[in-house]
Write an enzyme that holds these catalytic residues in place. Structure first.
Site, mmCIF file in Angstrom:
data_model
loop_
_atom_site.group_PDB
_atom_site.id
_atom_site.type_symbol
_atom_site.label_atom_id
_atom_site.label_comp_id
_atom_site.label_asym_id
_atom_site.label_seq_id
_atom_site.Cartn_x
_atom_site.Cartn_y
_atom_site.Cartn_z
ATOM 1 N N HIS A 1 37.388 -1.362 71.207
ATOM 2 C CA HIS A 1 36.151 -0.795 71.170
ATOM 3 C C HIS A 1 36.112 0.448 71.814
ATOM 4 C CE1 HIS A 1 36.123 -1.958 75.282
ATOM 5 N NE2 HIS A 1 36.818 -2.984 75.067
ATOM 6 N N ASP A 2 35.314 1.478 71.523
ATOM 7 C CA ASP A 2 35.403 2.765 72.035
ATOM 8 C C ASP A 2 36.350 3.585 72.083
ATOM 9 O OD1 ASP A 2 32.544 2.100 73.258
ATOM 10 O OD2 ASP A 2 33.596 0.548 74.168
ATOM 11 N N GLY B 1 40.755 -0.948 74.543
ATOM 12 C CA GLY B 1 39.688 -0.225 74.568
ATOM 13 C C GLY B 1 39.500 1.131 75.376
#
Length: 260
Positions: free
Chosen positions: A122-123, A140
């Site tokens: 994520h991100d 992440g």
């Protein structure tokens, strides 16, 4: 041309498919997914939304794209995944959407190759023209520039940045920022640590064969002899041992340096 969707695929009515998109067998494409023109989605892929995918991408079998972030703080907020054009995503790659406590999106640029079992968490932001070899993993919040190469089994710690044109060698664990143009190599590649004695016993190697193999190992790795000297000694040992002859033949056929 119209999109081509295999009869066994499930495409949500809320998904938008561009011209000449091909969706393979047993795929699942969820709502709020947009797939650009001429993109190929191979069999058994899952694409969840919100996800925006550009043109001429190729997702091979069993890729899982746009899934919820693997983050305990994620509470179901709207987050997105953005993928550009001309990317190749091989088997079993996983790419997660962002989280609400950071960018709220994950972004992949253009012209990247993500080989089998790569994970982009994520991100993360990935630039253009990168190659991520098998099993490379981004935790992440990682940022990767353009034309970066991650070799097989590389692991990048969360919040790290890797600059343009960097090269990360096989099995390296990155826990800090890597400037542009820099090559990173894992210290302490695997080194010989004796023979596989227990395994050989289980396969019926008797004490005489094991003894010859141990002598050959000591000659190569313990004696301190230079390689050419060690090979000459192996030649003598090989006269009385088929196993040593096999070791010697293997070494002589090598195109890479001997792990030593």
């Amino acid at each position: 041309m119209a999109s081509q969707v295999h009869p066994t695929a499930v495409v949500d009515p809320g998904a938008r498919l561009g011209a000449n998109v091909r969706i393979g067998a047993f795929c699942v494409v969820g709502p709020d997914v947009e797939i650009g023109d001429d993109t190929i989605v191979g069999p058994h892929c899952t694409i969840a939304g919100p996800t925006r995918i550009g043109r001429r991408n190729h997702f091979h079998g069993h890729a899982a794209i746009g899934g919820d972030p693997q983050d305990k703080k994620f509470a179901g907020e709207r987050t997105e995944l953005e993928i550009g054009d001309d990317n190749v995503v091989r088997e079993f790659v996983t790419i997660s959407r962002g989280t609400g406590h950071d960018k709220s999106f994950t972004r992949i640029g253009n012209g990247n190759w993500l080989l089998a079992y790569v994970h982009v968490a994520h991100d993360c932001i990935v630039g253009d023209g990168c190659v991520f070899s098998n099993n490379a993993t981004l935790a992440g919040h990682v940022e990767v520039g353009d034309q970066v190469i991650l070799s097989g089994f590389v692991g990048v710690h969360q919040f790290c940045r890797i600059g343009d044109h960097a090269f990360i060698g096989m099995g390296a664990f990155v826990n800090g920022d890597v400037p542009p143009f820099v090559m990173v190599a894992q210290e302490g590649y695997g080194r010989p640590r004796g023979i596989n004695a227990e395994g050989l016993k289980r396969r019926g190697f008797d004490a005489t064969r094991l003894s010859a193999i141990k002598r050959a190992y000591r000659t190569l790795y313990v004696s301190g002899a230079k390689l050419d000297e060690a090979l000459a000694q192996l030649g003598d040992l090989a006269k009385d041992s088929e196993d040593v002859r096999a070791m010697l033949a293997f070494i002589e056929r090598g195109e890479r340096p001997l792990l030593r």
